[in-house]
Design a protein around this motif. Structure first.
Motif, PDB file in Angstrom:
ATOM      1  N   GLY A  65      -0.963  -5.481   5.689  1.00  0.00           N
ATOM      2  CA  GLY A  65      -0.115  -5.196   6.879  1.00  0.00           C
ATOM      3  C   GLY A  65       0.789  -6.068   7.508  1.00  0.00           C
TER       4      GLY A  65
ATOM      5  N   LYS B  31       0.977  -1.258  -0.116  1.00  0.00           N
ATOM      6  CA  LYS B  31      -0.033  -0.061   0.044  1.00  0.00           C
ATOM      7  C   LYS B  31       0.857   1.182  -0.082  1.00  0.00           C
ATOM      8  CE  LYS B  31      -3.523  -2.716   2.014  1.00  0.00           C
ATOM      9  NZ  LYS B  31      -5.078  -2.795   2.647  1.00  0.00           N
TER      10      LYS B  31
ATOM     11  N   GLY C 221      -7.538  -5.101   6.709  1.00  0.00           N
ATOM     12  CA  GLY C 221      -6.898  -4.011   7.830  1.00  0.00           C
ATOM     13  C   GLY C 221      -7.710  -4.230   9.067  1.00  0.00           C
TER      14      GLY C 221
ATOM     15  N   GLU D 150     -10.922 -10.796  -1.507  1.00  0.00           N
ATOM     16  CA  GLU D 150     -10.455  -9.939  -0.460  1.00  0.00           C
ATOM     17  C   GLU D 150     -11.990  -9.396   0.213  1.00  0.00           C
ATOM     18  OE1 GLU D 150      -5.942  -8.515  -0.358  1.00  0.00           O
ATOM     19  OE2 GLU D 150      -7.465  -6.880  -1.475  1.00  0.00           O
TER      20      GLU D 150
ATOM     21  N   HIS E 163      -8.135  -3.318  -6.396  1.00  0.00           N
ATOM     22  CA  HIS E 163      -8.198  -3.277  -5.059  1.00  0.00           C
ATOM     23  C   HIS E 163      -9.537  -2.571  -4.358  1.00  0.00           C
ATOM     24  CE1 HIS E 163      -7.146  -2.901  -0.857  1.00  0.00           C
ATOM     25  NE2 HIS E 163      -6.414  -3.945  -0.856  1.00  0.00           N
TER      26      HIS E 163
ATOM     27  N   SER F 290      -6.445  -9.484   6.264  1.00  0.00           N
ATOM     28  CA  SER F 290      -5.916  -9.771   7.507  1.00  0.00           C
ATOM     29  C   SER F 290      -5.212 -11.171   7.888  1.00  0.00           C
ATOM     30  CB  SER F 290      -7.128  -9.574   8.692  1.00  0.00           C
ATOM     31  OG  SER F 290      -7.449  -8.397   8.869  1.00  0.00           O
TER      32      SER F 290
HETATM   33  P1  PGA Z   1      -4.537  -6.714   5.011  1.00  0.00           P
HETATM   34  O1  PGA Z   1      -4.718  -6.124   3.575  1.00  0.00           O
HETATM   35  O2  PGA Z   1      -3.774  -8.097   5.033  1.00  0.00           O
HETATM   36  O3  PGA Z   1      -3.824  -5.472   5.894  1.00  0.00           O
HETATM   37  O4  PGA Z   1      -5.758  -6.913   5.913  1.00  0.00           O
HETATM   38  C1  PGA Z   1      -4.674  -6.973   2.501  1.00  0.00           C
HETATM   39  C2  PGA Z   1      -5.103  -6.063   1.051  1.00  0.00           C
HETATM   40  O5  PGA Z   1      -5.638  -4.875   1.258  1.00  0.00           O
HETATM   41  O6  PGA Z   1      -4.487  -6.528   0.157  1.00  0.00           O
END
Ligand code: PGA
Length: 248
Positions: A232, A12, A171, A165, A94, A210
């Motif tokens: 993350g 990101k 997140g 996703e 995304h 996550s």
């Molecule tokens: P996350 O993000 O692992 O922080 O939940 C995944 C993503 O947005 O690709």
């Protein structure tokens, strides 16, 4: 099914030259891995990332690309530019871009097409919001998002990577259970099979939302989950490496 799994870090809008050097060094030290591994980094870091990873088997990619070939599109980056210095993947669609930049299903499909036309593999993200899940719309939403891409790519649809996703899991620390994720992945696989025939059994469908070192192995053990798109937890070498080690 013996699909080789793929774990992709989605940085990101994070990173700095020193932080990236530390992170990439940690990943390089820990490899090789049993699965394919890639990092999708902000545009300004792509070139340096490419140089750092040049003699390794870690791949790299961008987090977006333009649907346009070239021209007066201030701020955009074309697939040809990405391809020119070895970019392997481009994340498209995304949920953060769909939500914050009003990207439509068709625009996402056009970006996937532009990437493929230049030999960059699009990682096409699909996923429902919490409200859509609660309203029982998960299946309709992800199918609609993927259908736009399949329709636009036609006979090339088999060349993409798909990432499921769920927006409510990104997140938030809330992960789809392995069963919830598997059931959506199976739906997506069936949709790909209808479009691409038996080749769909070789296509990768990643799970994102996550994913952490302590849940990666159970998610990656599901029959239709072929790896992960990691936000993350991709920013800390130890966590990302642990997740990569859960892949096979
Ligand atoms: P996350 O993000 O692992 O922080 O939940 C995944 C993503 O947005 O690709």
């Amino acid at each position: 099914m013996s699909r080789r799994q793929l774990v992709v870090g989605n940085w990101k809008m994070h990173g700095s030259r020193p932080a990236n050097a530390t992170l990439l060094d940690g990943i390089l030290q820990a490899g090789p891995f049993a699965c394919d591994v890639a990092v999708c980094v902000p545009f300004p870091f792509l070139s340096e990332t490419a140089a750092t990873l040049a003699s390794s088997d870690i791949r790299w990619g961008s987090q977006d690309c333009s649907a346009q070939e070239q021209g007066a599109y201030t701020g955009e980056v074309s697939a040809a530019m990405l391809h020119e210095f070895g970019c392997r993947y481009a994340i498209v669609g995304h949920s953060e871009r769909r939500a914050m930049h009003a990207e439509s299903d068709q625009l996402v499909a056009d970006k996937a097409k532009a990437a493929l036309a230049r030999g960059v593999t699009p990682i096409v993200c699909v996923g429902e919001t919490r409200a859509q899940r609660e309203a029982g719309e998960t299946e309709a939403v992800v199918k609609r998002q993927l259908a736009a891409v399949i329709h636009t790519l036609a006979h090339c649809a088999g060349e993409i990577v798909v990432a499921y996703e769920p927006v409510w899991a990104i997140g938030t620390g809330l992960t789809a259970s392995p069963e919830q994720a598997q059931s959506v992945h199976a739906l997506l696989r069936a949709q790909l099979r209808a479009a691409s025939g038996a080749h769909a059994d070789e296509m990768k469908i990643l799970y994102g939302g996550s994913v952490k070192p302590d849940n990666a192995a159970t998610l990656f053990a599901q029959p239709d989950i072929d790896g992960g798109l990691i936000g993350g937890a991709s920013l800390k070498a130890a966590d990302f490496v642990a997740i990569c080690r859960a892949g096979h």
